[in-house]
Design an enzyme around this catalytic site. Structure first.
Site, PDB file in Angstrom:
ATOM      1  N   ASP A 128      -2.019  10.671  -2.460  1.00 41.77           N
ATOM      2  CA  ASP A 128      -2.377   9.573  -3.366  1.00 41.77           C
ATOM      3  C   ASP A 128      -2.641  10.071  -4.776  1.00 41.77           C
ATOM      4  O   ASP A 128      -2.498   9.337  -5.746  1.00 41.77           O
ATOM      5  CB  ASP A 128      -3.592   8.824  -2.828  1.00 41.77           C
ATOM      6  CG  ASP A 128      -3.167   7.984  -1.641  1.00 41.77           C
ATOM      7  OD1 ASP A 128      -3.139   8.522  -0.512  1.00 41.77           O
ATOM      8  OD2 ASP A 128      -2.797   6.813  -1.852  1.00 41.77           O
TER       9      ASP A 128
ATOM     10  N   ARG B 106       0.853  -1.200   0.000  1.00 43.95           N
ATOM     11  CA  ARG B 106       0.000   0.000   0.000  1.00 43.95           C
ATOM     12  C   ARG B 106       0.880   1.238   0.000  1.00 43.95           C
ATOM     13  O   ARG B 106       2.095   1.151   0.129  1.00 43.95           O
ATOM     14  CB  ARG B 106      -0.922  -0.015   1.236  1.00 43.95           C
ATOM     15  CG  ARG B 106      -0.124  -0.340   2.504  1.00 43.95           C
ATOM     16  CD  ARG B 106      -0.562   0.327   3.732  1.00 43.95           C
ATOM     17  NE  ARG B 106      -0.470   1.756   3.661  1.00 43.95           N
ATOM     18  CZ  ARG B 106       0.682   2.441   3.813  1.00 43.95           C
ATOM     19  NH1 ARG B 106       1.838   1.831   4.051  1.00 43.95           N
ATOM     20  NH2 ARG B 106       0.679   3.745   3.722  1.00 43.95           N
ATOM     21  N   GLY B 107       0.232   2.408  -0.126  1.00 44.15           N
ATOM     22  CA  GLY B 107       0.991   3.661  -0.230  1.00 44.15           C
ATOM     23  C   GLY B 107       1.229   3.923  -1.712  1.00 44.15           C
ATOM     24  O   GLY B 107       1.598   3.015  -2.469  1.00 44.15           O
ATOM     25  N   ALA B 108       1.028   5.197  -2.115  1.00 47.08           N
ATOM     26  CA  ALA B 108       1.013   5.502  -3.548  1.00 47.08           C
ATOM     27  C   ALA B 108       2.287   5.077  -4.291  1.00 47.08           C
ATOM     28  O   ALA B 108       2.211   4.396  -5.326  1.00 47.08           O
ATOM     29  CB  ALA B 108       0.723   6.991  -3.741  1.00 47.08           C
TER      30      ALA B 108
ATOM     31  N   ASN C  60      -5.585  12.422  -0.157  1.00 51.77           N
ATOM     32  CA  ASN C  60      -4.716  11.626   0.720  1.00 51.77           C
ATOM     33  C   ASN C  60      -5.602  10.936   1.753  1.00 51.77           C
ATOM     34  O   ASN C  60      -6.827  11.093   1.755  1.00 51.77           O
ATOM     35  CB  ASN C  60      -3.655  12.524   1.385  1.00 51.77           C
ATOM     36  CG  ASN C  60      -2.587  11.713   2.100  1.00 51.77           C
ATOM     37  OD1 ASN C  60      -2.033  10.783   1.513  1.00 51.77           O
ATOM     38  ND2 ASN C  60      -2.313  12.008   3.350  1.00 51.77           N
ATOM     39  N   LYS C  61      -4.976  10.167   2.618  1.00 53.20           N
ATOM     40  CA  LYS C  61      -5.698   9.362   3.603  1.00 53.20           C
ATOM     41  C   LYS C  61      -6.762  10.165   4.340  1.00 53.20           C
ATOM     42  O   LYS C  61      -6.528  11.323   4.707  1.00 53.20           O
ATOM     43  CB  LYS C  61      -4.663   8.786   4.597  1.00 53.20           C
ATOM     44  CG  LYS C  61      -5.232   7.937   5.706  1.00 53.20           C
ATOM     45  CD  LYS C  61      -6.101   6.795   5.227  1.00 53.20           C
ATOM     46  CE  LYS C  61      -5.426   5.855   4.257  1.00 53.20           C
ATOM     47  NZ  LYS C  61      -6.382   4.906   3.620  1.00 53.20           N
TER      48      LYS C  61
ATOM     49  N   GLN D  13      -2.701   2.560   9.943  1.00 51.95           N
ATOM     50  CA  GLN D  13      -1.374   2.621   9.302  1.00 51.95           C
ATOM     51  C   GLN D  13      -0.387   3.411  10.163  1.00 51.95           C
ATOM     52  O   GLN D  13       0.806   3.152  10.148  1.00 51.95           O
ATOM     53  CB  GLN D  13      -1.487   3.270   7.917  1.00 51.95           C
ATOM     54  CG  GLN D  13      -2.169   2.423   6.864  1.00 51.95           C
ATOM     55  CD  GLN D  13      -3.651   2.703   6.785  1.00 51.95           C
ATOM     56  OE1 GLN D  13      -4.288   3.071   7.773  1.00 51.95           O
ATOM     57  NE2 GLN D  13      -4.234   2.515   5.618  1.00 51.95           N
TER      58      GLN D  13
HETATM   59  O1  MRU Z   1      -4.789   3.267   2.093  1.00 51.96           O
HETATM   60  P1  MRU Z   1      -3.301   3.483   2.046  1.00 51.96           P
HETATM   61  O2  MRU Z   1      -2.606   2.995   3.270  1.00 51.96           O
HETATM   62  O3  MRU Z   1      -2.682   2.959   0.770  1.00 51.96           O
HETATM   63  O4  MRU Z   1      -3.140   5.070   2.014  1.00 51.96           O
HETATM   64  C1  MRU Z   1      -1.858   5.618   1.922  1.00 51.96           C
HETATM   65  C2  MRU Z   1      -1.841   7.093   2.024  1.00 51.96           C
HETATM   66  O5  MRU Z   1      -2.867   7.740   2.067  1.00 51.96           O
HETATM   67  C3  MRU Z   1      -0.509   7.759   1.978  1.00 51.96           C
HETATM   68  O6  MRU Z   1      -0.537   8.946   2.712  1.00 51.96           O
HETATM   69  C4  MRU Z   1      -0.153   8.073   0.520  1.00 51.96           C
HETATM   70  O7  MRU Z   1      -0.300   6.950  -0.293  1.00 51.96           O
HETATM   71  C5  MRU Z   1       1.228   8.593   0.394  1.00 51.96           C
HETATM   72  S1  MRU Z   1       2.420   7.322   0.700  1.00 51.96           S
HETATM   73  C6  MRU Z   1       3.967   7.970   0.474  1.00 51.96           C
END
Ligand code: MRU
Length: 327
Positions: free
Chosen positions: A228, A45-47, A238-239, A187
């Site tokens: 994201d 996970r994470g962009a 973003n989250k 997370q």
């Molecule tokens: O649902 P997730 O855990 O994939 O969400 C991740 C986020 O929102 C992060 O802040 C984003 O992807 C940036 S990661 C460098």
């Protein structure tokens, strides 16, 4: 393994983020089906990590289907659609697909080169962000607040907002990091706290609901988050919870800085209003650690992301420097 995601032999290898912090284990994913399932349950996970997963997933599809490009493209579409908000996933898939004409080795070489590129890109983006934070925040050492997980676990090997913390900590400029727990999948609690502890950065976990109060009480010099998807005008998805942090930061006049590789910028999207926001399962809210905590049949609103308008953001910083500056 230092990388969160890599290629080994004929498999995609990931650090299993569903197992952390109780166990640090890796998973070997040999099929596109396995990789799509891992993306959807957030084992990877994470962009930026999703961008790498998309590219390596196309390499897996080519191994599975050989010259059958129609089947490869069908798998690529499934990969790109596995999660809708982080544009990096689609970007990674498309970049690997562009090498399809050169055959399996060419696709794999392209995907593998993107791993090194991700490490370098995020190292540079977070260096720029660290410089900006030092310019914008007079107090030393710095008291930072972050949300979700944006460290090496969210990328290939470095990170974005947490990458900025790594740079600042290396020169002794961080007093502490307040890490939001990031309900409902935690997370922050499970991953960011683990990374901060591993790096020896002083931190405190914070219930998401305590963040505005911490800012109001003067405990935070700067909010640092990842993204994201960034629209062409600088609006940021973003989250979930990021928008509330931006509102609180603006109200109390502290910088709110977004750090992301330029692959997170969706230039085709004029503003954040049309970003697809992933809605996740009700059980993530009605259950805790597998146990029901809500009345049976409770209705749930569970968006995984929110959109913060550019005017609430001090700066979006990529490897090219400041992309947009707001307040
Ligand atoms: O649902 P997730 O855990 O994939 O969400 C991740 C986020 O929102 C992060 O802040 C984003 O992807 C940036 S990661 C460098």
């Amino acid at each position: 393994m230092r990388r969160t995601i890599d290629w080994d032999d004929d498999a995609v290898v990931i650090v299993d983020q569903c197992a952390l912090p109780a166990a640090h284990r890796t998973l070997r994913l040999r099929t596109v089906d396995e990789l799509v399932a891992a993306i959807q349950r957030l084992a990877v996970r994470g962009a930026p990590a999703l961008g790498a997963a998309g590219a390596l997933g196309v390499a897996l599809a080519v191994r599975e289907h050989g010259d059958d490009t129609e089947a490869v493209r069908a798998d690529a579409a499934r990969l790109a659609g596995a999660r809708p908000t982080a544009v990096n996933l689609r970007w990674g898939v498309e970049r690997a697909l562009a090498a399809l004409g050169g055959g399996a080795e060419s696709v794999l070489a392209q995907a593998r080169s993107m791993l090194t590129e991700d490490e370098r890109t995020n190292h540079t983006a977070s260096r720029h962000a660290a410089d900006l934070v030092l310019r914008r925040c007079p107090r030393r050492p710095l008291r930072l607040l972050t949300h979700c997980n944006t460290g090496r676990l969210a990328a290939v090997g470095w990170g974005t907002a947490l990458g900025t913390v790594w740079h600042l900590h290396a020169t002794g400029q961080v007093e502490y990091v307040l890490a939001g727990e990031t309900r409902p999948l935690l997370q922050g609690t499970r991953l960011t706290a683990w990374e901060l502890a591993e790096a020896g950065v002083p931190y405190r976990l914070l219930p998401d609901s305590a963040a505005a109060s911490a800012i109001a009480r003067g405990l935070v010099d700067c909010v640092l988050v990842g993204a994201d998807r960034v629209a062409a005008n600088g609006d940021v998805a973003n989250k979930i919870g990021t928008y509330g942090l931006a509102l609180a930061a603006a109200r109390h006049e502290i910088p709110f800085v977004v750090v992301a590789p330029s692959s997170t910028v969706d230039k085709e999207l004029p503003g954040g209003g049309s970003i697809a926001v992933e809605e996740r399962a009700a059980e993530e809210v009605t259950h805790f650690a597998g146990q029901p905590v809500a009345p049976e049949g409770a209705a749930v609103f569970n968006p995984a992301f929110d959109v913060t308008p550019v005017e609430l953001i001090t700066a979006v910083v990529t490897e090219h420097g400041v992309f947009t500056e707001g307040r």
